[in-house]
Every structure is written in structure tokens, then in C-alpha cells.
Design a protein around this motif. Structure first.
Motif, mmCIF file in Angstrom:
data_model
loop_
_atom_site.group_PDB
_atom_site.id
_atom_site.type_symbol
_atom_site.label_atom_id
_atom_site.label_comp_id
_atom_site.label_asym_id
_atom_site.label_seq_id
_atom_site.Cartn_x
_atom_site.Cartn_y
_atom_site.Cartn_z
ATOM 1 N N GLY A 1 -2.698 7.010 3.211
ATOM 2 C CA GLY A 1 -2.653 8.462 3.367
ATOM 3 C C GLY A 1 -1.328 9.059 2.940
ATOM 4 N N ALA A 2 -0.248 8.269 2.996
ATOM 5 C CA ALA A 2 1.055 8.768 2.541
ATOM 6 C C ALA A 2 1.004 9.118 1.057
ATOM 7 C CB ALA A 2 2.134 7.716 2.803
ATOM 8 N N PHE A 3 0.312 8.291 0.269
ATOM 9 C CA PHE A 3 0.182 8.560 -1.169
ATOM 10 C C PHE A 3 -0.709 9.784 -1.400
ATOM 11 C CE2 PHE A 3 -2.297 7.937 -5.100
ATOM 12 C CZ PHE A 3 -1.270 7.978 -6.029
ATOM 13 N N LEU B 1 0.588 21.357 3.145
ATOM 14 C CA LEU B 1 -0.557 20.741 2.477
ATOM 15 C C LEU B 1 -0.433 19.224 2.448
ATOM 16 C CD1 LEU B 1 -3.192 21.376 1.029
ATOM 17 C CD2 LEU B 1 -1.934 21.440 -1.126
ATOM 18 N N GLU B 2 0.775 18.729 2.229
ATOM 19 C CA GLU B 2 0.992 17.279 2.226
ATOM 20 C C GLU B 2 0.621 16.662 3.565
ATOM 21 O OE1 GLU B 2 4.637 14.016 1.979
ATOM 22 O OE2 GLU B 2 5.065 16.154 2.110
ATOM 23 N N GLN B 3 1.117 17.255 4.659
ATOM 24 C CA GLN B 3 0.841 16.702 5.985
ATOM 25 C C GLN B 3 -0.629 16.845 6.357
ATOM 26 O OE1 GLN B 3 3.025 14.875 7.502
ATOM 27 N NE2 GLN B 3 4.489 15.342 5.892
ATOM 28 N N LEU B 4 -1.230 17.965 5.977
ATOM 29 C CA LEU B 4 -2.654 18.174 6.270
ATOM 30 C C LEU B 4 -3.508 17.144 5.551
ATOM 31 C CD1 LEU B 4 -4.767 19.983 7.648
ATOM 32 C CD2 LEU B 4 -4.795 21.393 5.594
ATOM 33 N N ALA B 5 -3.252 16.953 4.261
ATOM 34 C CA ALA B 5 -4.016 15.977 3.489
ATOM 35 C C ALA B 5 -3.795 14.560 4.020
ATOM 36 C CB ALA B 5 -3.623 16.047 2.008
ATOM 37 N N ARG B 6 -2.570 14.251 4.399
ATOM 38 C CA ARG B 6 -2.244 12.909 4.911
ATOM 39 C C ARG B 6 -2.986 12.626 6.214
ATOM 40 N NH1 ARG B 6 1.460 10.508 8.337
ATOM 41 N NH2 ARG B 6 2.269 12.541 8.953
ATOM 42 N N VAL B 7 -2.914 13.572 7.145
ATOM 43 C CA VAL B 7 -3.546 13.367 8.452
ATOM 44 C C VAL B 7 -5.061 13.292 8.319
ATOM 45 C CG1 VAL B 7 -3.934 14.407 10.714
ATOM 46 C CG2 VAL B 7 -1.641 14.381 9.734
ATOM 47 N N LEU B 8 -5.641 14.185 7.517
ATOM 48 C CA LEU B 8 -7.091 14.160 7.327
ATOM 49 C C LEU B 8 -7.542 12.829 6.706
ATOM 50 C CD1 LEU B 8 -7.829 17.804 6.090
ATOM 51 C CD2 LEU B 8 -8.408 16.788 8.303
ATOM 52 N N PHE B 9 -6.779 12.346 5.736
ATOM 53 C CA PHE B 9 -7.145 11.076 5.101
ATOM 54 C C PHE B 9 -7.007 9.919 6.088
ATOM 55 C CE2 PHE B 9 -6.461 7.245 2.614
ATOM 56 C CZ PHE B 9 -7.467 7.340 1.661
ATOM 57 N N VAL C 1 0.830 -1.206 0.000
ATOM 58 C CA VAL C 1 0.000 0.000 0.000
ATOM 59 C C VAL C 1 0.864 1.254 0.000
ATOM 60 C CG1 VAL C 1 -1.644 1.340 1.362
ATOM 61 C CG2 VAL C 1 -1.982 -1.113 1.079
ATOM 62 N N VAL C 2 1.892 1.272 0.865
ATOM 63 C CA VAL C 2 2.708 2.479 0.980
ATOM 64 C C VAL C 2 3.638 2.654 -0.219
ATOM 65 C CG1 VAL C 2 4.762 1.565 2.151
ATOM 66 C CG2 VAL C 2 3.898 3.846 2.753
ATOM 67 N N SER C 3 3.848 1.582 -0.982
ATOM 68 C CA SER C 3 4.764 1.672 -2.129
ATOM 69 C C SER C 3 4.277 2.669 -3.184
ATOM 70 C CB SER C 3 4.949 0.292 -2.771
ATOM 71 O OG SER C 3 3.733 -0.168 -3.338
ATOM 72 N N PHE C 4 2.967 2.917 -3.239
ATOM 73 C CA PHE C 4 2.451 3.883 -4.212
ATOM 74 C C PHE C 4 3.050 5.272 -3.994
ATOM 75 C CE2 PHE C 4 -0.860 0.634 -4.402
ATOM 76 C CZ PHE C 4 -1.069 0.535 -5.772
ATOM 77 N N ALA C 5 3.342 5.594 -2.718
ATOM 78 C CA ALA C 5 3.891 6.919 -2.423
ATOM 79 C C ALA C 5 5.253 7.122 -3.072
ATOM 80 C CB ALA C 5 3.998 7.115 -0.911
ATOM 81 N N LEU C 6 5.973 6.028 -3.324
ATOM 82 C CA LEU C 6 7.299 6.148 -3.936
ATOM 83 C C LEU C 6 7.233 6.660 -5.371
ATOM 84 C CD1 LEU C 6 9.010 2.890 -2.604
ATOM 85 C CD2 LEU C 6 9.409 5.243 -1.869
ATOM 86 N N LEU C 7 6.075 6.599 -5.997
ATOM 87 C CA LEU C 7 5.920 7.155 -7.338
ATOM 88 C C LEU C 7 5.924 8.683 -7.315
ATOM 89 C CD1 LEU C 7 3.034 4.818 -8.580
ATOM 90 C CD2 LEU C 7 5.460 4.653 -9.179
ATOM 91 N N GLY D 1 -4.589 -0.367 6.598
ATOM 92 C CA GLY D 1 -4.184 -0.265 5.199
ATOM 93 C C GLY D 1 -4.684 1.024 4.564
ATOM 94 N N VAL D 2 -5.944 1.369 4.851
ATOM 95 C CA VAL D 2 -6.501 2.621 4.334
ATOM 96 C C VAL D 2 -5.721 3.809 4.892
ATOM 97 C CG1 VAL D 2 -8.534 4.123 4.342
ATOM 98 C CG2 VAL D 2 -8.806 1.661 3.980
#
Length: 396
Positions: free
Chosen positions: A71-73, A37-45, A4-10, A66-67
Motif C-alpha cells: 500500500g505504500a507504493f 490522497l496518498e494516505q487515503l489511497a494507502r489506507v484503503l489499499f 515489497v516496500v522497496s518499490f515505494a522508493l522509486l 505483504g499485500v
């Protein structure tokens, strides 16, 4: 979780590259906006996704995790999106505003790797501290007679506390590190006064945020832990560990900032040596202290390791660049005074709320204490510094 977290590497590597590109142009705004914005979106998700998975869809805890990890992506997409938008708006100005020379690929790659490898080695410091805890806590505590379940409980709580403590660290270091590119320019131009001024500004900016945040977490350890991780997640142990671990945020932030400063003035090798010494102290004490102090030993080992880094970094800055805190000693004292007043106010309110409020008002009580602390801190700073502000204004 790895899949799941591997998507963030893209997204994360090109996003980091683009942030560095803007910083190299002395433009810190895009990186700052993107990071927030990255951290805000990650935490909210994470919060919304975990809640929706558990309470609406009825999924298992593993699925909800997993969901949340996804949030990292989502956060990286948000951060990359704002960078691309800013880049698209400024690209004509960027590419038409300078001497755009053609650079051969091989020399360029050599230079990039020569700078990148030390940065990568140094940036591994914080993850290595966490890895040392992850891979030693279970074995060391079981060696003192604790069962595997008890040791794993301590390990999991320490990881949760580390995550919480690092939130103000990342914010404060991000704010104060925005001055680092200017410090590099002053170093190249041999502007000693400019370097000292930027050093003072960075330390003051860091202190004014990390000190009240760390002391606030120290005072509100258990209610904060319950609020974020729930009553079923070992709140007494978690609150105690958070209270002891919270002041370490000051050392972690100071270590990160001074390390960045030393990198800015081309001291990579010395910083790597200091990091190696600090990690060695942390590793040794992780085995030596817990038999006497149980879980507190791991936290004290972290204090010791980061103390070595901070002392060593300040020594290097003083010895090689004559940077010191003498010029801002009074303003640092005003920050410390404000923190003491804030702590006193929160302590009084906390005791009063504990006597007269039921537990189901926890969110409101924590929010009230946080707001009171912020108001006391800001008011005290304003009162102490008002005479200085008035003198500066009257002198033109």
C-alpha cells in the motif's frame, strides 16, 4: 517485506521533491492534496488488500501483510499522480512567470545539502523514538522477569498503538505547518507582527484538532483498539496502552510544529541540540522506569522526551523571536472548555451504551460516540466564540 516496500522508493523521493518545489513557490494546495490522497489511497489499499487476501483468496497472514505493505507504493503513486497533473497544468505559468536564471551546478548542490542535512537529521526524531522502543522493550521487560513471549506482546502492542496515535498527529501537523513558508517570509522581511500572527494561527489550528482527537482516543481506547486490531490482539492490554499513550499525541504534534517553526527561522543547530537532549532523556528513562512501572514506563519516557522538546522549543521561540501565546490565551481556553464538554458527553454516552448494548454493535457505538463528541466540541466552540465574532463583524 523489505522487497515489497522497496518499490515505494522509486516514487517517494521525486514526489517529496515536487511537493517541496510547490511549497517553495508559496503554493501549499498541491502538497496538501497530494498528501491526503496518498494516505487515503494507502489506507484503503491496506484494508481492502488485507481483507481480500485473507477472506477471498485464502492466503496466509504473511502474504496478507505483504499485500498491505505494498500500500505504500500504491499511495505514493496516487500522490505523485496528482502532483504531476497539477504541475502539467501550471508549468507554463511557473516557467514564464519569473526571472529564470541559470545557476551553476556545484554552488546549487552545496546550498541544497547545507539545508537538507539538518532537515534530515531533525526528521529522524520520530523514527528514533520508535526505534528506541523497538530495541529496548524486549530486553528491559525480560530483565524485570517477564518471559520473551510476554515482552514481545507488549512490544507489538506499543507499535500498533504508536501507529494509531500518529494518524491525528500527521493530519494536524500537516494542516498547521502549511503556514510555515509564510512564517519564513515574515522572518526574512523582519516582520515581527506577521511572525506572531502566523505563530498564533498555527498553534490554534493544531490545538483545535489534536486536543479533541487525543482526548477522544483516551476515552475510547479499548473499543477503538478492538475495532481496528480485533479482539484476538490483546484488547485489554492494547486499550490500556492506547488510553495512556493517546495524550502523548499532543506533545508529539506540538514538538513537530515548533521544530518546523524553528527550522523556518534558521535555528537548525539549536533544534538538533534539543532533539539530542530529548532522545537522551527518552533512552535513559526507557531503562530506568519499566522496572517500577512495567509497560507504562516506556510511555511515560516518551512523555518526558517530548516534554523536553516542547519546553525547549517554546523557550527558543520566546527568547530569540519574542513569540508567545498571550494573545490567544482566551481562544485556547475556549478550545480546552470545548474539549472538557466533549469528554463529559462521550463519557456519559459510553457508560450508557456499555450497560444496554451487546458487543456486536461496536462499530455503530464507536461511530456514535465520535459523532457526538465532534458535535459537542463544535457547538461549544461556536457558543463561546459567537460574542467575539459578533463584535468583529459589527466593527467592520
Amino acid at each position: 517485506m523489505i522487497r515489497v516496500v522497496s518499490f515505494a522508493l522509486l516514487i517517494v523521493p521525486p514526489m517529496s521533491f515536487l511537493r517541496g518545489f510547490f511549497q517553495g513557490l508559496q503554493s501549499m494546495g498541491p502538497s496538501a492534496i497530494s498528501t491526503v490522497l496518498e494516505q487515503l489511497a494507502r489506507v484503503l489499499f491496506i484494508v481492502a488488500g488485507a481483507y481480500f487476501s485473507l477472506h477471498v483468496l485464502g492466503l496466509s497472514v504473511a502474504d496478507a501483510v505483504g499485500v498491505a505493505v505494498f500500500g505504500a507504493f500504491i499511495g505514493s503513486v496516487a500522490g505523485m499522480g496528482v502532483l504531476l497533473r497539477i504541475f502539467n497544468r501550471r508549468k507554463k505559468l511557473i516557467f514564464n512567470g519569473g526571472d529564470n536564471q541559470s545557476v551553476p551546478a556545484l554552488p546549487l548542490m552545496k546550498e541544497v545539502y547545507a539545508y537538507a542535512i539538518p532537515y534530515i537529521a531533525i526528521s529522524l526524531g520520530l523514527p528514533l523514538y520508535q526505534l528506541i522502543d523497538t530495541y529496548t522493550i524486549n530486553a528491559v521487560l525480560m530483565g524485570t522477569g517477564l518471559g520473551q513471549g510476554e515482552a514481545e506482546n507488549v512490544n507489538s502492542v506499543v507499535r500498533l498503538v504508536q501507529t494509531l496515535v500518529l494518524i491525528p498527529v500527521s493530519i494536524t501537523v500537516g494542516l498547521s505547518a502549511s503556514l510555515i513558508p509564510s512564517m519564513t517570509r515574515s522572518f526574512v522581511e523582519k516582520d515581527q507582527a506577521g511572525m506572531q500572527k502566523l505563530f498564533n494561527q498555527s498553534i490554534l489550528m493544531l490545538s483545535a484538532v489534536i486536543l479533541p482527537a487525543a482526548i477522544g482516543m483516551l476515552l475510547l481506547g479499548e473499543p477503538l483498539y478492538i475495532l481496528l486490531y480485533g479482539k484476538e490482539n490483546l484488547p485489554v492490554l492494547g486499550g490500556a496502552i492506547l488510553g495512556l499513550y493517546a495524550p502523548a499525541a499532543i506533545l508529539i504534534a506540538m514538538s513537530s510544529l515548533t521544530t518546523s517553526m524553528l527550522q523556518a527561522v534558521n535555528q537548525h543547530k539549536r533544534v538538533i541540540l534539543g532533539l539530542a537532549a530529548a532522545l537522551s532523556v527518552k533512552l535513559a528513562l526507557n531503562f530506568w522506569l519499566p522496572p517500577f512501572l512495567q509497560e507504562d514506563g516506556f510511555i511515560i519516557a516518551t512523555y518526558a522526551g517530548y516534554s523536553v522538546s516542547v519546553i525547549y522549543n517554546f523557550w527558543l521561540l520566546k527568547k530569540h523571536f519574542s513569540l508567545n501565546l498571550f494573545g490567544i490565551r482566551l481562544r485556547l481556553a475556549s478550545v480546552l472548555t470545548a474539549v472538557v464538554c466533549m469528554a463529559a458527553g462521550i463519557s456519559v454516552l459510553k457508560k450508557g451504551l456499555a450497560l444496554h448494548r451487546p458487543e456486536n454493535y461496536l462499530v455503530m457505538d464507536v461511530a456514535t460516540m465520535v459523532m457526538l463528541g465532534m458535535l459537542i466540541f463544535a457547538f461549544t466552540i461556536a457558543v463561546i466564540n459567537y460574542p467575539r465574532y459578533k463584535r468583529v463583524r459589527s466593527s467592520g
